[in-house]
Design an enzyme around this catalytic site. Structure first.
Site, PDB file in Angstrom:
ATOM      1  N   ARG A  77      20.534 -46.013  18.878  1.00 26.86           N
ATOM      2  CA  ARG A  77      21.208 -44.836  19.630  1.00 26.86           C
ATOM      3  C   ARG A  77      21.167 -43.591  18.478  1.00 26.86           C
ATOM      4  NH1 ARG A  77      26.186 -42.633  18.682  1.00 26.86           N
ATOM      5  NH2 ARG A  77      26.877 -44.634  17.688  1.00 26.86           N
ATOM      6  N   GLY A  79      40.612 -49.018  27.216  1.00 24.65           N
ATOM      7  CA  GLY A  79      41.270 -47.547  27.409  1.00 24.65           C
ATOM      8  C   GLY A  79      40.656 -46.720  26.346  1.00 24.65           C
ATOM      9  N   GLY A  80      39.247 -46.866  25.969  1.00 15.08           N
ATOM     10  CA  GLY A  80      38.585 -45.884  25.260  1.00 15.08           C
ATOM     11  C   GLY A  80      38.043 -44.754  26.151  1.00 15.08           C
ATOM     12  N   HIS A 113      27.486 -50.886  13.189  1.00 20.20           N
ATOM     13  CA  HIS A 113      28.165 -49.817  13.652  1.00 20.20           C
ATOM     14  C   HIS A 113      28.324 -49.911  15.304  1.00 20.20           C
ATOM     15  CE1 HIS A 113      29.846 -45.862  13.946  1.00 20.20           C
ATOM     16  NE2 HIS A 113      28.851 -45.327  14.364  1.00 20.20           N
ATOM     17  N   ARG A 147      19.303 -43.226  12.579  1.00 18.82           N
ATOM     18  CA  ARG A 147      20.168 -44.144  11.651  1.00 18.82           C
ATOM     19  C   ARG A 147      19.260 -45.228  11.168  1.00 18.82           C
ATOM     20  NH1 ARG A 147      25.694 -43.404  15.132  1.00 18.82           N
ATOM     21  NH2 ARG A 147      26.076 -41.308  14.340  1.00 18.82           N
ATOM     22  N   SER A 191      30.658 -40.159   8.467  1.00 17.90           N
ATOM     23  CA  SER A 191      30.029 -39.628   9.350  1.00 17.90           C
ATOM     24  C   SER A 191      28.618 -39.206   9.311  1.00 17.90           C
ATOM     25  CB  SER A 191      30.625 -38.539  10.249  1.00 17.90           C
ATOM     26  OG  SER A 191      29.976 -37.814  11.214  1.00 17.90           O
TER      27      SER A 191
END
Lengths: 639, 282
Positions: A434, A11-12, A364, A297, A250
């Site tokens: 990503r 349910g994300g 992550h 990243r 973040s």
């Protein structure tokens, strides 16, 4: 009323957007989640969501450049057509979220504001403070609640997915367990959408929520679904070390001007604010003059790792560097980043508006995931183009349907017919790394774009003629019985003595420690071989696991212990794929093969599980690279 | 938050505790346990070594892996609800040393800085206990349905952007929209009581969080299309008139959402709505 039903697991953002889209297409949805859906892990995403908008476009940016950045950012490992379609749809998705009432930050004129993010020279990231994932999840949660109140979506919250039911090669339902009553039962469905996110817990402590074990993926893998690029694990450069988890700081902190540095002099213990500019080493800015602190990243992570581990220049001799925002106006920071600054202050005790933060990389995100298919769209140039020059006119117009064929039943379907994978749990879009603020996008894109594929498959595919509701009960009963046996076998171990070596919590912790040490930022053949033998040892110990609670009501420790067994199998796939990929690409860096090798390895690794023997094997598979020619991924690094 | 922290004496005490926290100490956890609905509750104590940076979650994880009481008796792992562990999902809410809060952001150094200090953990009392510290908060989500806490969009079609919105309005809505449905405001509210009978949910007090969410959606240009329906829900039994103005809600809200402002704003809106209805003869 349709005789068909669709099951969505998770349910994300991916699961909720799929539920909304499929319910809108007229099919009743049964939505399964380990937690009330509003508490799903998407809530943790902070920085934003990427999409070209009119302002960016008039400055020279384009959907095409977003596509190009994503492929380049992923080091040319992603299938390219799906990435193109996602970038083309991104502006429409932002508009939809805006209509749902997401409180995106606004410009003076009242339009949606944009911020800078990793891997781009243009501002193209939409955001709601520094809790964008939370705000997006809530908007979808609200729309799902609306469908729920109309009886079109039925929620099964606190239910755990135990496995797909596959009959004649087609997925016709799932087995699930109520985590309160411990009841195990089967559910029929004409299609099943997995939207179960990532697997950070395989690495012990990560930025992930406690539910992100990856067990749901592993249970599909065990049932015959393929696992694509399992070795591609993103280690986020900036996290706050903690006793129970590593909390995300973040990328937007850098997007809004945050600078990463260490003292130039090793062992300099002065208060950071008293260290003059000339005595600070802004290593990302010096090594990457063009992108500076907003390199992608994997690159930032490796540089921080290099500074701390290889150079021994970490702050106070520890594995930590400064992430510094103190040169920015505190009110500006509050407006743009309040959520994450508060988290830092709450957990560390310092206010980042006035004291540089201390951060270190943490596991992550999983770029890898269930292997999925797609049907190419209308853009098929005779030759792939060269990499797009940033800010130049796009070679093709903004038009949807060029990347993927909208509504094609196999879009994001796994190799098992009727079993789909949306969001982080699939391996599409992000390749070997990503880009920040592309995860929320891929989750929503899968749900909204591929939701129609699910509806079309159910109506026009095999379920159209033989719905799951009309099938014989035997397969469903047998699948549930098998899971009940698995539970009873594990619960039967309670009270059987045993030392720490067979404690599932100890096994889980050792797995996390080993995977973090051997299979994250820096990898090598010999170390991976050692890791594989450790995983094999842990699997052996797990087969003799002794549990500590045999309660038949809300047995949380049993649920975790069962998941550890699945995590071990996923870990084996990751390590084997990392060993097979004898090159360095994106997040996957091998000291023994430090360069990218396109001739051999511009291919997906695909892991397969043999249910008969339990063996995990990995092979290479061709990818779709018909649109952009690969080139060296340097981000302008100075040698 | 920093300003709020500086003005709050309890926060000042926590900061002082943090400074004086002893390294390498052991802390006693007194945990209120219950095996399931209808079962009696009991207390159990655990000795937990506290590394730097430990929070209630990491200590509960330690207990889960080593479920042995202070008396040396083997017991079952304590059950509790948790998710993100960074205070944005709301799952791990419980009563800690008598006050409701998230267990992830409850740092042991802040509460139990000395050797042998005691941490008391209890489940929230306004929701039915599932097991140990885990409660069933479905009523809280049900109450969001009562106020139609959503924007009534015309589906997921490509219909252009939403309404233009000023930064000030966005700022107001964003703050309200940070509500993570944790239930702290309900635990602290004298008017919100345990109600296990689902049939009674629609007529018992709706709670500060839902009133504030009604305001959030009434403030949105498209959300306001359902404004009257939300006000009708708040006018009815269990609506805003049940608020006793204790103002506990705003004090315990971990996100500093201006709940009493929301209650006041919706109170005014309900009054005007009522007068209009009266003159329309409804």
């Amino acid at each position: 009323m349709s005789q068909h039903r669709v099951i969505v697991v998770g349910g994300g953002l991916a699961g909720l957007s799929a539920s909304v889209r499929i319910a809108e297409a007229g099919l009743p949805v049964d939505l399964f989640s380990l937690v009330p859906v509003k508490r799903s892990h998407s809530v943790c995403a902070q920085g934003g969501i990427n999409a070209c908008n009119d302002v960016a476009r008039q400055q020279g940016y384009s959907e095409y450049e977003h596509f190009d950045e994503t492929v380049y950012g992923g080091d040319f490992l992603a299938d390219q057509h799906p990435v193109l379609e996602m970038a083309m749809w991104a502006p429409k998705i932002i508009d939809l979220l805006d209509r749902m009432g997401v409180p995106f930050n606004r410009t003076a004129e009242g339009r949606r504001d944009l911020r800078l993010f990793g891997g781009s020279l243009f501002k193209r990231t939409h955001f709601a403070g520094a809790t964008t994932g939370q705000q997006l999840l809530y908007a979808l949660d609200e729309q799902t609640r609306r469908f729920e109140s109309e009886g079109k979506v039925t929620k099964y919250e606190f239910w755990e997915f135990l496995g797909p039911i596959v009959e004649d090669g087609r997925c016709v339902g799932i087995v699930a367990q109520d985590m309160r009553t411990m009841q195990i039962r089967s559910f029929r469905a004409d299609a099943v959408v997995m939207a179960t996110g990532g697997n950070g817990l395989v690495f012990g402590k990560s930025t992930n929520s406690v539910i992100c074990t990856g067990a749901a993926l592993a249970r599909c893998f065990r049932a015959g679904a393929w696992y694509g690029n399992p070795e591609m694990i993103q280690v986020h450069p900036t996290a706050i070390p903690g006793a129970d988890k590593l909390r995300l700081m973040s990328e937007s902190a850098r997007g809004e001007g945050g600078r990463v540095w260490v003292p130039r002099k090793k062992g300099d213990t002065r208060d950071p604010k008293s260290i003059p500019e000339a005595e600070r080493y802004y290593f990302l800015e010096e090594r990457y003059p063009k992108y500076g602190n907003i390199v992608p990243r994997d690159i930032a992570t490796r540089e921080i790792f290099d500074i701390c581990v290889n150079e021994g220049m970490g702050v106070d001799g520890k594995n930590q560097v400064y992430l510094d925002l103190t040169h920015k106006d505190p009110d500006y920071l509050t407006r743009k980043l309040e959520g994450i600054l508060d988290i830092y202050e709450k957990f560390v005790g310092d206010d980042p508006r006035f004291t540089p933060m201390r951060i270190f990389p943490a596991v992550h995100y999983s770029m890898g995931g269930l292997w999925t298919q797609f049907v190419k769209g209308s853009y098929n140039p005779a030759e792939p183009r060269k990499k797009h020059a940033s800010g130049t006119p796009a070679p093709i117009d903004w038009k949807v349907g060029q990347g993927m064929l909208h509504g094609a039943p196999t879009n994001m379907m796994t190799n098992i017919e009727g079993l789909y994978a949306f969001g982080e749990v699939n391996f599409a879009y992000h390749g070997a790394n990503r880009l920040g603020a592309n995860a929320l996008l891929s989750c929503l894109f899968d749900g909204l774009f591929c939701g129609l594929s699910v509806a079309n498959y159910v109506r026009d595919g095999k379920p159209g003629k033989t719905p799951a509701s009309g099938m014989a009960a035997q397969a469903f009963d047998a699948a549930a019985a098998k899971e009940a046996d698995r539970m009873n076998r594990l619960l039967g171990t309670v009270g059987k003595g045993g030392d720490a070596s067979v404690n599932p919590y100890a096994i889980g912790k050792e797995l996390g420690d080993e995977m973090t040490a051997a299979c994250t930022v820096v990898r090598s053949g010999p170390r991976l071989a050692q890791c594989l033998s450790k995983v094999t040892e842990l699997r052996d110990r797990y087969s003799r696991a002794v549990l500590s609670d045999d309660a038949s009501w809300t047995n949380q420790s049993f649920s975790y212990s069962r998941a550890v067994g699945d995590m071990l199998i996923a870990a084996e796939a990751m390590v084997k794929a990392a060993d097979l990929r004898k090159e360095s690409r994106g997040a996957h860096y091998r000291t023994d093969f430090p360069t990218r090798d396109d001739s051999q390895f511009m291919k997906s690794t695909v892991a397969k599980h043999d249910p008969a023997t339990g063996a995990v094997s990995v092979e290479l598979q061709e990818i779709d690279h018909a649109l952009i020619l690969p080139e060296a991924r340097t981000y302008g690094k100075k040698s | 938050m920093s300003t709020a922290t500086k003005l709050d004496p309890a926060a000042a005490q926590r900061a002082a505790n943090r400074k004086s926290a002893k390294a390498g100490r052991t802390v006693i956890f007194r945990v209120k346990r219950c095996e399931g609905p209808g079962k009696p509750s009991r207390w159990e104590e655990f000795k937990v070594p506290v590394p730097p940076g430990a929070n209630v979650i990491s200590c509960l994880q330690h207990i889960a892996a080593n479920p042995v009481t202070t008396q040396g008796a083997r017991t079952t792992p304590v059950v509790w609800d948790s998710g993100c562990l960074e205070e944005v999902c709301g799952a791990c809410t419980m009563v800690i040393n008598g006050r409701v809060r998230q267990s992830c952001s409850a740092l042991i150094d802040d509460y139990a800085p000395q050797e042998g200090d005691v941490m008391v953990l209890e489940p929230m009392s306004k929701f039915p206990v599932v097991r140990d510290l885990w409660v069933d908060r479905s009523r809280l989500f049900h109450n969001l349905q009562r106020v139609k806490a959503w924007v009534p969009i015309d589906g997921t079609y490509d219909l252009g952007s939403g309404p233009i919105e000023s930064p000030a309005s966005q700022g107001t809505r964003y703050k309200l929209s940070e509500c993570m449905s944790c239930g702290c405001c309900l635990e602290a509210c004298p008017q919100f009581n345990l109600e296990e009978d689902k049939a009674a949910w629609d007529t018992s007090f709706i709670g500060a969080h839902a009133i504030s969410q009604a305001r959030l959606f009434n403030e949105h240009a498209t959300g306001a299309i359902l404004k009257d329906e939300r006000l009708d829900a708040l006018m009815g039994q269990g609506g805003i008139n049940d608020c006793g103005n204790a103002q506990n809600c705003v004090k315990v809200c971990p996100k500093h959402i201006p709940l009493t402002e929301s209650i006041a704003a919706m109170g005014r809106a309900v009054t005007i709505h009522g007068i209009k209805k009266f003159f329309r003869g409804e």
